[in-house]
Motif scaffolding. Structure first.
Motif, PDB file in Angstrom:
ATOM      1  N   TRP A 255      51.356 -46.289 104.780  1.00 44.64           N
ATOM      2  CA  TRP A 255      51.100 -45.376 103.672  1.00 44.64           C
ATOM      3  C   TRP A 255      52.376 -44.829 103.040  1.00 44.64           C
ATOM      4  CZ3 TRP A 255      47.567 -42.607 107.637  1.00 44.64           C
ATOM      5  CH2 TRP A 255      46.458 -43.428 107.921  1.00 44.64           C
ATOM      6  N   GLY A 256      53.516 -45.421 103.389  1.00 43.02           N
ATOM      7  CA  GLY A 256      54.767 -44.985 102.789  1.00 43.02           C
ATOM      8  C   GLY A 256      55.079 -45.785 101.537  1.00 43.02           C
TER       9      GLY A 256
ATOM     10  N   THR B 105      45.900 -46.813 101.716  1.00 45.02           N
ATOM     11  CA  THR B 105      47.218 -47.023 101.109  1.00 45.02           C
ATOM     12  C   THR B 105      47.196 -46.652  99.637  1.00 45.02           C
ATOM     13  OG1 THR B 105      47.728 -48.786 102.685  1.00 45.02           O
ATOM     14  CG2 THR B 105      49.020 -48.733 100.647  1.00 45.02           C
ATOM     15  N   ASN B 106      46.218 -47.151  98.913  1.00 45.73           N
ATOM     16  CA  ASN B 106      46.120 -46.847  97.486  1.00 45.73           C
ATOM     17  C   ASN B 106      45.697 -45.403  97.254  1.00 45.73           C
ATOM     18  OD1 ASN B 106      46.006 -47.762  94.590  1.00 45.73           O
ATOM     19  ND2 ASN B 106      43.911 -47.047  94.844  1.00 45.73           N
ATOM     20  N   GLN B 107      44.833 -44.875  98.102  1.00 48.15           N
ATOM     21  CA  GLN B 107      44.404 -43.490  97.948  1.00 48.15           C
ATOM     22  C   GLN B 107      45.587 -42.527  98.113  1.00 48.15           C
ATOM     23  OE1 GLN B 107      41.276 -42.649  96.840  1.00 48.15           O
ATOM     24  NE2 GLN B 107      41.203 -44.881  96.630  1.00 48.15           N
ATOM     25  N   VAL B 108      46.484 -42.854  99.040  1.00 48.67           N
ATOM     26  CA  VAL B 108      47.709 -42.048  99.168  1.00 48.67           C
ATOM     27  C   VAL B 108      48.555 -42.193  97.909  1.00 48.67           C
ATOM     28  CG1 VAL B 108      49.889 -41.817 100.426  1.00 48.67           C
ATOM     29  CG2 VAL B 108      47.752 -42.076 101.687  1.00 48.67           C
TER      30      VAL B 108
ATOM     31  N   TRP C 138      42.603 -36.563 100.645  1.00 45.74           N
ATOM     32  CA  TRP C 138      41.294 -36.255 101.239  1.00 45.74           C
ATOM     33  C   TRP C 138      40.592 -37.510 101.751  1.00 45.74           C
ATOM     34  CZ3 TRP C 138      39.898 -31.388 102.191  1.00 45.74           C
ATOM     35  CH2 TRP C 138      40.426 -30.352 101.420  1.00 45.74           C
ATOM     36  N   ALA C 139      40.999 -38.666 101.268  1.00 49.27           N
ATOM     37  CA  ALA C 139      40.281 -39.916 101.559  1.00 49.27           C
ATOM     38  C   ALA C 139      40.298 -40.291 103.033  1.00 49.27           C
ATOM     39  CB  ALA C 139      40.861 -41.058 100.719  1.00 49.27           C
TER      40      ALA C 139
END
Length: 643
Positions: free
Chosen positions: A72-73, A87-90, A96-97
């Motif tokens: 998630w970086g 990954t995309n939500q971050v 919140w995902a």
């Protein structure tokens, strides 16, 4: 886990808890309503059976869902169809995902601590439950009377280790929490306050230290371990406890934990030196034990006859890729001699549903099943410097944008699939031959963002490129098993170097270990045949820390650590760590060139980066939001700032 530990497992104890409680329900459970104390704790075998369920709860990051997300970086992104992943939500700021999501290992909406289904285990979903079990066990140690001192120590050591481990894993993402170190009663209103991160780390550190005192280095060399001889690799031991003791203190001493969430990056080198000295001491004790031959752990070799196909030389005892996947070894769990801490991975062929099918091109069904692809970002691939040890942007590195894949760090060729790479080794239909060699240049055959690469690269560190329709490495006959360790020896060397550098620069060292921070990094570079840290980076403390961080980025690439590293370094919000880019360039060589030549020698034109997205983060993004249902339980259990 039941298969691995069946000799010590007391079956009825493993199945007494039929469901996982929410955090609130967890707080309300009485010990007596869960298990009979007299039965559970009367001897070592029964007590160990009680503990086994905690092992069973450890999430498998790679196989948590049919297609999973753990990077998630700034290191990775998915193809367009994978945008629902964390990954995309971050990337879009939707932290919140993580909640109640089957596709991220942080949580699960259908968790079950007794299940051996890889998809039924999430971190937050199990953590409070496992912590309660650890506290129940510690509260009942006095009932373990039919036991030797060795047995009592091993039971207590595991309980202290796991109480700290579950807290620490949550703290990395959520910050300071209530540190639950007693069995809470349902008859009293909970009032445990959220502690600061460093207050939590102090309590976790005390537990990890107790665990390190009580646990053996190698269960196989204990009287207790003879009952499961050869099957003790996953059991908590002294090396695991020391590793997490050091990691816990290094995180507590990191810039975010010392200075608080902020933007601007001004405090990125401002560590808490006292915590870093404690970290260095723990890592130093561990590395001294390892390097003196007193443990079962050692760095795996990086000795390849054919690095592109991960084929080791005939004289190599093991290989680098064995840490992440194995093939043709009867489903042997990955890790080799280097993995220190791992959870269970009993569903061996589960690797092929579908981890092994999510790293290569989906063009014309080249890699089968779901149209989900992990892509390494071009900005992250730049961390792989030159074979001489210099970063790409050093004027003396020798990097040539006309030959961008030449003379790179050897790990680049092991981990990254680039343009002209021979992706298919086996026979394939004539009308598919044009896909044998990767077309990853701008406008190439594998650059469609829907089923190819958005970034100009693929990853093959964790899953080999032979996991495709024609080479068939993900077929049953290849016995491929993938697993990501939570901690390995290469990780320890980088953390030791960082901790020492924080208070002493390149020459910093622990009192109980001979190597300096610089020598620790060079140990990893010697392993792969890369050049040492150049003198121009060792004389300046901050420049050396940058090299330590770059080494960590390369050595631990795509293993799930990058987000927390950027977070604790106060770089998550800062350029260039908040952008994700693609590698664009034009091919100069024709297709036939790659049939007869190493792709690293190919010449290109117009080599450049283009920004795909920029992450718009603020200070609130340094911590994930807690569940509203949990923060609503009582006033002292408050939400993270900004959420």
């Amino acid at each position: 886990m039941k298969q691995i530990y069946k000799t010590l497992l007391w079956g009825s104890l493993l199945s007494v808890m039929l469901g996982l409680f929410s955090c609130e329900e967890y707080l309300e459970k009485e010990p007596e309503s869960i298990i009979s104390e007299e039965v559970a704790f009367q001897n070592f075998t029964n007590f160990q059976g009680f503990i086994e369920e905690i092992y069973n709860c450890i999430p498998d990051k790679e196989k948590k869902y049919w297609t999973s997300s753990w990077n998630w970086g700034d290191d990775e992104m998915f193809n367009l169809e994978g945008n629902f992943h964390m990954t995309n939500q971050v990337d879009i700021g939707n932290f919140w995902a993580w909640q109640n999501s089957a596709s991220t290992w942080l949580d699960d909406d259908n968790a079950d601590p007794t299940s051996t289904d890889k998809m039924r285990h999430g971190l937050w979903a199990h953590a409070w439950y496992a912590i309660r079990k650890a506290n129940m066990g510690l509260a009942n140690l006095d009932k373990l009377v039919v036991a030797t001192q060795e047995e009592k120590d091993i039971i207590a050591g595991q309980l202290y280790f796991f109480r700290a481990w579950w807290h620490f894993e949550m703290m990395q993402y959520f910050g300071g929490l209530p540190y639950v170190d007693e069995v809470l009663s349902s008859s009293e209103k909970p009032t445990l306050p959220r502690l600061t991160y460093q207050e939590c780390a102090d309590k976790a550190g005390a537990d990890f230290a107790k665990a390190a005192e009580l646990l053996p280095i190698d269960w196989d060399k204990t009287s207790v371990g003879t009952n499961t001889l050869g099957k003790n690799q996953l059991r908590a031991n002294k090396i695991m406890a020391l590793g997490y003791l050091g990691k816990n203190y290094l995180w507590a001493g990191s810039p975010l934990m010392k200075n608080g969430a902020q933007t601007g990056g001004a405090q990125t080198y401002n560590y808490d030196e006292d915590y870093c000295r404690k970290a260095a001491t723990a890592f130093g004790e561990l590395l001294n034990l390892v390097e003196s031959g007193q443990t079962q752990y050692a760095l795996v070799e990086f000795d390849y006859e054919d690095v592109y196909n991960h084929k080791k030389t005939s004289t190599a005892a093991n290989k680098y890729s064995d840490m992440f996947y194995t093939t043709g070894q009867n489903w042997l769990m990955p890790g080799s001699t280097e993995a220190i801490f791992r959870g269970p991975s009993t569903d061996y062929n589960g690797s092929n549903w579908n981890t092994t099918k999510t790293f290569g091109p989906k063009v014309k069904g080249l890699v089968e099943h779901d149209n989900i692809i992990h892509h390494p970002t071009a900005n992250y691939v730049k961390n792989y410097g030159m074979a001489n040890g210099l970063p790409l942007d050093d004027p003396e590195s020798g990097f040539d944008p006309e030959y961008p894949f030449k003379d790179r760090d050897p790990r680049f060729y092991h981990d990254i699939v680039f343009d002209g790479f021979k992706y298919i080794n086996s026979t394939m239909p004539a009308d598919m031959e044009y896909l044998r060699y990767t077309g990853l240049h701008t406008g190439g055959t594998m650059r469609n963002p829907a089923d190819g690469s958005r970034t100009g690269y693929f990853i093959q560190k964790l899953v080999p490129h032979t996991a495709n329709k024609y080479d068939g490495a993900y077929n049953w006959s290849f016995n491929m098993h993938t697993y990501l360790p939570y901690m390995r020896l290469g990780d320890i060397y980088t953390m030791y170097a960082e901790a020492c550098a924080a208070f002493g620069g390149a020459t910093g060292k622990a009192a109980n270990f001979d190597k300096t921070a610089e020598e620790a990094i060079n140990t990893l570079r010697d392993r792969v045949g890369a050049g040492h840290v150049n003198a121009k980076y060792t004389g300046d403390k901050n420049k050396f820390i940058d090299e330590v961080r770059r080494e960590r980025a390369v050595e631990l690439s795509f293993e799930g650590f990058r987000f927390c590293d950027l977070q604790r370094w106060l770089l998550l919000t800062e350029y260039p760590y908040n952008v994700k880019t693609s590698q664009e360039f034009d091919r100069v060589e024709d297709y036939d060139f790659f049939k007869d030549n190493d792709p690293r020698n190919a010449r290109v034109a117009n080599f450049r980066e283009e920004v795909i997205l920029t992450r718009q983060f603020g200070t609130k993004h340094y911590w994930f939001p807690l569940k509203i249902s949990d923060t609503s339980m009582y006033p002292e259990f408050g939400q993270n700032p900004g959420w």
